[in-house]
Scaffold this active site. Structure first.
Site, PDB file in Angstrom:
ATOM      1  N   SER A 166      -7.753   6.709  -5.119  1.00 26.91           N
ATOM      2  CA  SER A 166      -6.526   6.887  -6.259  1.00 26.91           C
ATOM      3  C   SER A 166      -5.822   8.138  -6.042  1.00 26.91           C
ATOM      4  O   SER A 166      -6.477   9.303  -6.223  1.00 26.91           O
ATOM      5  CB  SER A 166      -7.364   6.935  -7.502  1.00 26.91           C
ATOM      6  N   ARG A 167      -4.635   7.984  -5.655  1.00 29.07           N
ATOM      7  CA  ARG A 167      -3.833   9.208  -5.763  1.00 29.07           C
ATOM      8  C   ARG A 167      -3.581  10.103  -6.985  1.00 29.07           C
ATOM      9  O   ARG A 167      -3.074  11.350  -6.977  1.00 29.07           O
ATOM     10  CB  ARG A 167      -2.642   8.828  -5.105  1.00 29.07           C
ATOM     11  N   VAL A 168      -3.922   9.648  -8.081  1.00 31.10           N
ATOM     12  CA  VAL A 168      -4.002  10.460  -9.268  1.00 31.10           C
ATOM     13  C   VAL A 168      -5.286  11.004  -9.405  1.00 31.10           C
ATOM     14  O   VAL A 168      -5.104  12.402  -9.993  1.00 31.10           O
ATOM     15  CB  VAL A 168      -3.621   9.662 -10.330  1.00 31.10           C
ATOM     16  N   ILE A 225       0.892  -1.043   0.003  1.00 28.83           N
ATOM     17  CA  ILE A 225      -0.054   0.178  -0.055  1.00 28.83           C
ATOM     18  C   ILE A 225       0.812   1.127   0.053  1.00 28.83           C
ATOM     19  O   ILE A 225       0.577   2.425  -0.623  1.00 28.83           O
ATOM     20  CB  ILE A 225      -0.927   0.155   1.167  1.00 28.83           C
ATOM     21  N   ASP A 249       0.259   3.627  -5.953  1.00 33.63           N
ATOM     22  CA  ASP A 249      -0.436   5.169  -6.019  1.00 33.63           C
ATOM     23  C   ASP A 249      -2.138   4.955  -5.621  1.00 33.63           C
ATOM     24  O   ASP A 249      -2.700   5.609  -6.136  1.00 33.63           O
ATOM     25  CB  ASP A 249      -0.204   5.767  -7.322  1.00 33.63           C
TER      26      ASP A 249
END
Lengths: 134, 513, 191
Positions: free
Chosen positions: B376-378, B347, B351
């Site tokens: 979702s880090r994007v 984890i 991303d």
């Protein structure tokens, strides 16, 4: 267990370095002296055996550093061994002695073994290369 | 026949007569797929070592007086005392377009009986990941075809998104749906000669099966074949019956295959199924190599094992290949424990994660994506404008719905606003349900979400919303295909498109009420 | 209104008849009709008539009027309903016409879609058949390549084995020593 193995290894290494003569070559006289002193000890047989095995491996390693084995098939010239030994001595910077050993499986040619480096100029090696290339 | 003989004659003519130098060693111990070798003084770390009978290994433990090599393939023919030699090479795998549609093992050997792999290039299995300068930020969407993910947890090309959950929660299904959707999108744009039009970037998929049952792998291959997706997919298998070394190498081989696409201006998607078994194999190898073990008996560098694998997935700039590799690693948790060793490791590397819960799965919410714990880090940088327009608030609405759901049992005591929120939330949850192996194209998702957000489902029974959304999709696909094409090509909802969509949805409603 | 006047006239007539009857009776009773009894009878008869009129005729006529009103209403309602039915029938006919038109439109659309689907299926089938053929050809080519590779490997092994055997038996010592000298030069040179 691993620590004991390591201790034995270090001990064997020390004995192997004691078995070298002044030129750094393994000296048979010194090896027999080490062996007789080991035999004189009163140690458990298993431990003794383990140490002897490690000592054998260490001596082989030393031999590998200072002695070439020249395997050949068919007759070689008398000075072959000396020439090759000299050549390797200049290459490695150590005093190298040579031992010849006939090996008919080579078909023709010479194979030189220095420790774990093998320099193969025999017909068998070329045939093996041909087989591997296809 | 004459060509065969000519080839042999050429080999003989080419045979050079120089002396051959090799560095040899002797096997002093052989157990569990690992050989301890005495000698090999010139060997380097990770070098390929050749053993008799065509068996190869890599040198992983360089100790003072011996070398620990892990062996590939069937090691039953080796004996203590056998001689091995260094090759001066790293382990490489064949790469290129010739692997598409093929099933290969961890070393790139074909396993599907369709003949040898046609490939002119080989990439090393272990490679250092792209540095900082070659990277470009992720802004191209990777459509998974799963509405819950594409709307709320969007994935971009070049991102690493972890799929994590207990056993039998649908992790592999999500990955396979993504692969199917990429193939579907590729097929929409492919020209008759097999090439793609300028401006369209096809996504090629790589599925790495690590430690899976052979039956599961066969089923996955069959699903891909039936959906005509295999021609855009490469399958790398290291099933449970393979030795631990093959399973350890397989993800790296897959990454090397994907890197070829990344370095040649193409986009790749790689699925590692699953990394928990990969970590267990690495633990087995490390313990046999007598490396010191740490937490849960894993070796100390198990983080580095996964970080160097996942860092190879990136989006690179024009000068460095102009491609991308998106990674979907899968991790299996035990009893929903995401705070165990390997899950927390992965984890922290990826991303974002898609978290699948057994409770949701058992309630019938499939895909069992837990919207609250997935991230979702994007984010919306990887969404087309159309989806942003319709799905911007859905995550918030669902969060509010979940908060209020506890009060749902007091149905009669709620005010109108709460009731309407509960109803809307319930409908949205129903709409996000989706059958397996049927990815939804992004334009259909946009249409369904627009209809939901504008209240067109409010008069319809909640329990039937899943079937109704399928019926809406069907209606749009058969009778309003031009509208869907427009949404797909424009990637945004303009006013006239919205008007057309509105009339289409109203037409559809007449047929269901 | 008429009746009372009629009754009054009847009473008058009765009185006059009674008067003449009494006159006649005074002259002699020829018919056995006593004039005063006749008069009384007429009088009582007119009372009966009056009573009947008040208590029987009026309600009777009232009921009959009601009945005729009801009949008239019913007839009117029937007329209205007839008109309404005619209207609804017309509406139904119109609806049927429009729904038929819609159904035809839907059918046409469905037919067009079906046709498009059939065409699509046909082209798909044709392309699948092409793919099948291509795959079969590719398989054949693969098999051939595999065979050739196998044959080559076997042939090379045979060559190597033959050469090894020949060298082992045919080489004599002078050949070998020449070879060894060359090998020695090779080894010392590469160093």
């Amino acid at each position: 267990m691993a620590k004991e193995d390591q201790k034995l290894r270090q001990q064997a290494q020390r004995l192997a370095s004691l078995s070298l003569d002044s030129t750094g070559q393994v000296s048979p006289a010194r090896v027999s002296a080490v062996l007789s002193s080991l035999a004189a000890r009163t140690v458990a047989p298993l431990k003794q055996r383990a140490l002897l095995k490690q000592y054998e491996a260490a001596v082989k390693r030393e031999l590998g550093r200072s002695q070439v084995i020249i395997e050949h098939s068919g007759p070689i010239a008398d000075d072959t061994a000396a020439i090759i030994a000299a050549s390797f001595s200049t290459k490695t910077g150590r005093v190298i002695s040579a031992v010849t050993k006939p090996n008919d499986s080579l078909l023709a040619g010479i194979r030189v073994i220095l420790g774990d480096h093998v320099y193969d100029a025999s017909a068998k090696a070329r045939l093996d290369r041909l087989a591997a290339a296809s | 026949m004459s060509s065969v003989l000519d080839q042999i004659k050429q080999e003989i003519a080419r045979l050079d007569t120089a002396a051959v130098k090799k560095n040899t060693g002797k096997i002093i111990q052989l157990a569990d797929g690992v050989a301890r070798v005495d000698g090999l003084s010139d060997v380097q770390f990770n070098e390929l070592v050749q053993f008799p009978h065509g068996i190869r290994g890599i040198a992983l433990n360089l100790e003072e007086d011996s070398v620990g090599c892990v062996l590939f393939g069937d090691v039953a023919k080796l004996r203590e005392g056998d001689e091995c030699q260094t090759t001066g090479q790293l382990l490489v795998v064949p790469v290129g377009l010739g692997l598409l549609g093929r099933v290969v093992d961890a070393l790139g050997q074909p396993m599907d009986g369709k003949g040898p792999i046609t490939s002119t290039e080989s990439y090393p299995v272990e490679k250092i990941a792209p540095g900082i300068m070659p990277r470009k930020s992720v802004d191209q969407p990777l459509q998974t075809g799963i509405m819950a993910i594409d709307s709320m947890i969007p994935i971009g090309r070049g991102q690493r998104e972890l799929i994590i959950g207990d056993r039998q929660t649908g992790k592999t299904t999500i990955a396979v749906d993504t692969i199917l959707n990429q193939a579907k999108i590729n097929d929409q744009f492919v020209k008759p000669d097999g090439t793609f039009p300028e401006g369209f970037r096809p996504v090629y998929s790589i599925y790495v099966a690590i430690g899976q049952k052979n039956s599961n792998i066969a089923r996955t291959i069959r699903v891909l074949e039936e959906a005509n997706a295999l021609k855009y997919t490469i399958i790398v298998i290291a099933p449970a019956a393979d030795n631990a070394v093959n399973q350890y190498i397989a993800p790296f081989s897959g990454a090397a295959i994907g890197e070829w696409f990344m370095n040649n201006g193409r986009d790749a998607l790689i699925v590692y199924d699953d990394l928990s078994k990969h970590a267990a194999c690495y633990r087995q190898i490390s313990l046999i190599l007598k490396r010191p073990s740490g937490r849960e008996a894993y070796p100390g560098d198990v983080f580095y094992l996964h970080s160097r694998l996942l860092e190879r997935s990136a989006r690179v700039g024009e000068k460095y290949g102009n491609g991308s590799m998106t990674a979907l690693p899968i991790i299996e948790t035990q009893a929903g424990d995401v705070s165990a060793y390997i899950p927390t490791n992965v984890i922290s590397i990826t991303d974002g994660q898609v978290y699948l819960e057994t409770d949701l799965f058992n309630q019938g919410i499939r895909p069992a994506v837990s919207v609250g714990l997935s991230v979702s880090r994007v984010g919306s940088a990887a969404q087309i404008k159309a989806i942003k327009q319709v799905a911007g608030k859905i995550k918030l609405e669902l969060a509010q719905f979940r908060e209020l759901a506890a009060f749902a049992q007091f149905g009669s005591d709620l005010d109108a606003k709460t009731k309407s929120q509960l109803e809307r939330g319930g409908r949205v949850v129903e709409l996000f349900k989706q059958p397996p192996f049927s990815p939804k194209p992004i334009e259909e998702q946009v249409a369904v979400l627009w209809a939901a957000q504008n209240g067109h489902f409010d008069s319809l029974p909640t329990a039937k919303c899943t079937a109704l959304s399928l019926s809406l999709q069907d209606f749009l696909r058969t009778r309003k295909a031009a509208l869907l094409t427009r949404i797909r090509l424009e990637k945004a909802l303009k006013d006239d498109t919205i008007a057309e969509l509105k009339s289409a949805v109203e037409d559809w409603k007449k047929t269901v009420s | 209104m008429i009746l009372p006047s009629l009754l009054a006239q009847a009473a008058e007539a009765a009185h006059s008849v009674a008067a003449t009857a009494t006159e006649h009776s005074a002259s002699g009773n020829t018919f056995g009709i006593e004039a005063k009894y006749l008069a009384l009878q007429f009088f009582s008869f007119s009372i009966v008539l009056l009573v009947l009129y008040k208590f029987a005729l009026k309600p009777l006529t009232a009921t009959m009027d009601e009945r005729s009103h009801k009949i008239a209403d019913g007839l009117r309602a029937a007329e209205d309903m007839k008109v309404k039915m005619a209207e609804s029938e017309k509406k139904q006919a119109d609806l049927l016409k429009s729904s038929q038109a819609e159904a035809t439109a839907v059918l046409n659309e469905a037919r067009a879609t079906a046709k498009a689907l059939v065409e699509k299926a046909q082209t798909e089938a044709a392309s699948k058949a092409d793919e099948f053929l291509k795959r079969a050809e590719a398989n054949l080519a693969n098999e051939r390549a595999k065979l050739i590779a196998e044959v080559r490997a076997e042939a090379t092994n045979l060559v190597v084995a033959t050469v090894a055997k020949v060298l082992a038996t045919e080489l004599n010592d002078s050949d070998r020593s020449r070879f060894n000298a060359a090998a020695q030069r090779e080894l010392t040179r590469s160093n």
